[in-house]
Design an enzyme around this catalytic site. Structure first.
Site, PDB file in Angstrom:
ATOM      1  N   HIS A  20      23.364  -6.847  75.255  1.00  0.00           N
ATOM      2  CA  HIS A  20      23.678  -5.427  75.463  1.00  0.00           C
ATOM      3  C   HIS A  20      22.545  -4.698  76.184  1.00  0.00           C
ATOM      4  CE1 HIS A  20      26.809  -5.893  72.025  1.00  0.00           C
ATOM      5  NE2 HIS A  20      27.278  -6.278  73.202  1.00  0.00           N
ATOM      6  N   HIS A  43      35.670 -10.636  78.261  1.00  0.00           N
ATOM      7  CA  HIS A  43      35.880 -11.036  76.861  1.00  0.00           C
ATOM      8  C   HIS A  43      35.339  -9.884  76.017  1.00  0.00           C
ATOM      9  CE1 HIS A  43      35.924 -14.768  79.131  1.00  0.00           C
ATOM     10  NE2 HIS A  43      36.525 -15.378  78.126  1.00  0.00           N
ATOM     11  N   GLU A 119      41.018  -8.870  76.631  1.00  0.00           N
ATOM     12  CA  GLU A 119      40.863  -9.441  75.290  1.00  0.00           C
ATOM     13  C   GLU A 119      42.180 -10.118  74.918  1.00  0.00           C
ATOM     14  OE1 GLU A 119      38.351  -9.880  72.916  1.00  0.00           O
ATOM     15  OE2 GLU A 119      40.012 -10.895  71.921  1.00  0.00           O
ATOM     16  N   GLY A 145      40.621 -13.350  80.416  1.00  0.00           N
ATOM     17  CA  GLY A 145      39.648 -12.549  81.144  1.00  0.00           C
ATOM     18  C   GLY A 145      39.240 -13.143  82.484  1.00  0.00           C
ATOM     19  N   ASP A 165      31.601 -12.911  78.643  1.00  0.00           N
ATOM     20  CA  ASP A 165      30.997 -13.171  77.326  1.00  0.00           C
ATOM     21  C   ASP A 165      31.984 -13.928  76.425  1.00  0.00           C
ATOM     22  OD1 ASP A 165      29.410 -13.007  75.043  1.00  0.00           O
ATOM     23  OD2 ASP A 165      30.028 -10.953  74.578  1.00  0.00           O
TER      24      ASP A 165
HETATM   25  N1  SAM Z   1      31.713  -8.873  74.622  1.00  0.00           N
HETATM   26  C1  SAM Z   1      31.805  -8.453  73.224  1.00  0.00           C
HETATM   27  C2  SAM Z   1      30.603  -7.623  72.881  1.00  0.00           C
HETATM   28  O1  SAM Z   1      29.495  -7.940  73.346  1.00  0.00           O
HETATM   29  O2  SAM Z   1      30.752  -6.620  72.174  1.00  0.00           O
HETATM   30  C3  SAM Z   1      31.951  -9.647  72.308  1.00  0.00           C
HETATM   31  C4  SAM Z   1      33.012 -10.603  72.708  1.00  0.00           C
HETATM   32  S1  SAM Z   1      33.214 -12.038  71.724  1.00  0.00           S
HETATM   33  C5  SAM Z   1      31.771 -12.932  71.990  1.00  0.00           C
HETATM   34  C6  SAM Z   1      34.392 -12.953  72.663  1.00  0.00           C
HETATM   35  C7  SAM Z   1      35.784 -12.348  72.647  1.00  0.00           C
HETATM   36  O3  SAM Z   1      36.581 -13.034  73.626  1.00  0.00           O
HETATM   37  C8  SAM Z   1      36.545 -12.520  71.340  1.00  0.00           C
HETATM   38  O4  SAM Z   1      36.960 -11.251  70.894  1.00  0.00           O
HETATM   39  C9  SAM Z   1      37.744 -13.399  71.692  1.00  0.00           C
HETATM   40  O5  SAM Z   1      38.919 -13.032  70.991  1.00  0.00           O
HETATM   41  C10 SAM Z   1      37.906 -13.122  73.162  1.00  0.00           C
HETATM   42  N2  SAM Z   1      38.551 -14.184  73.965  1.00  0.00           N
HETATM   43  C11 SAM Z   1      38.557 -15.518  73.750  1.00  0.00           C
HETATM   44  N3  SAM Z   1      39.160 -16.160  74.778  1.00  0.00           N
HETATM   45  C12 SAM Z   1      39.503 -15.204  75.666  1.00  0.00           C
HETATM   46  C13 SAM Z   1      40.103 -15.232  76.952  1.00  0.00           C
HETATM   47  N4  SAM Z   1      40.478 -16.389  77.526  1.00  0.00           N
HETATM   48  N5  SAM Z   1      40.285 -14.064  77.617  1.00  0.00           N
HETATM   49  C14 SAM Z   1      39.904 -12.883  77.053  1.00  0.00           C
HETATM   50  N6  SAM Z   1      39.326 -12.785  75.838  1.00  0.00           N
HETATM   51  C15 SAM Z   1      39.128 -13.926  75.160  1.00  0.00           C
END
Ligand code: SAM
Length: 267
Positions: A20, A43, A119, A145, A165
């Site tokens: 962040h 993500h 997401e 994503g 991410d």
């Molecule tokens: N970026 C966020 C933050 O820093 O606040 C944290 C994100 S977390 C590490 C990863 C997220 O990606 C999860 O909520 C998961 O559900 C989502 N996710 C997993 N595969 C995905 C995809 N193919 N496309 C979009 N989102 C996805």
């Protein structure tokens, strides 16, 4: 495959601080210029994290991250800026809510900029939509994503980039991410793309790093190692990595100075 990862168990941990702060440094730099930009969060997670929830309390990862650092007096302008953003979601003091990448980006971007957040997890997506509602320059999409990002490249603003991410629940992400970067750099060579990855003893991130380093662009890799993977009581992640493609001028220096101050406090 159904997704089980939920970032609420990890929100505010040392890796979130690393990621962040990079996001803040890049977006603060890019929004200095009076020209609109496009940003994507591939993500996005749920946007806003309730650190008093039973999920966050179960792992208490924020205690070793944001909670610990807020108690230390850190004298750096970017750190103070980051704390000021967090305080906007905690107007009565304390630390109940922690803004994730999507909310931080929404706060930093301006009215004429555009933010697309992706997401896939149904519950996380509903939270994300709610937390972004008040930011009219942002929107959330429930789709993959990396695929979603490709549809916006190159952005009409000709300025911008993305935070990538993934949770790396699907191990092929370590290769899918550099492949997506290569495709998107062809369409938008001046884009600023940031990729987060975990440092885990299995070492799967090495392939991601190698493939990113071979991209035809300026590539910076920054790792914060805050635990000793060889320690007898150590389990899981021992550090946090970021790949930054086309890092904006002065941002690496800013982050280098912050790393010197913050990393010792996380160890
Ligand atoms: N970026 C966020 C933050 O820093 O606040 C944290 C994100 S977390 C590490 C990863 C997220 O990606 C999860 O909520 C998961 O559900 C989502 N996710 C997993 N595969 C995905 C995809 N193919 N496309 C979009 N989102 C996805």
């Amino acid at each position: 495959m159904s997704l089980s990862y939920q970032h609420i168990y990890h929100a505010g941990n040392p890796a979130d601080i690393h990621k962040h702060l990079w996001l803040m440094a890049v977006l603060r730099y890019m929004t200095r210029k009076d020209k609109p930009l496009f940003w994507a969060d591939t993500h996005a997670g749920r946007g806003l994290y309730d650190l008093s929830s039973k999920e966050a309390a179960k792992t208490a990862e924020a205690a070793a991250g944001i909670q610990k650092l807020l108690a230390a007096k850190i004298d750096h302008v970017l750190w103070q800026d980051y704390v000021a953003q967090i305080k906007k979601y905690n107007p009565r003091g304390g630390l109940g809510s922690y803004p994730g990448s999507a909310i931080l980006a929404a706060m930093l971007l301006r009215r004429d900029d555009r933010l697309s957040c992706f997401e896939l997890h149904p519950q996380e997506f509903t939270h994300l939509q709610n937390s972004l509602k008040k930011y009219r320059h942002s929107h959330a999409e429930k789709q993959d994503g990396l695929r979603g990002l490709g549809a916006y490249m190159p952005p009409p603003q000709k300025r911008g980039g993305a935070l990538i991410d993934p949770s790396y629940e699907i191990k092929t992400d370590y290769e899918a991410v550099p492949q997506a970067l290569a495709r998107n750099l062809k369409k938008f060579p001046q884009g600023v793309f940031m990729v987060w990855y975990p440092l885990l003893p299995a070492g799967r991130h090495e392939i991601l790093k190698e493939q990113c380093a071979a991209l035809e662009a300026e590539v910076l890799i920054d790792e914060w190692i805050y635990a000793d993977p060889a320690a007898p009581d150590h389990k899981g992640m021992y550090g946090s990595g970021m790949v930054i493609i086309n890092p904006p001028y002065t941002v690496p220096e800013t982050m280098g100075a912050l790393k010197e101050i913050i990393l010792p406090l996380l160890r």
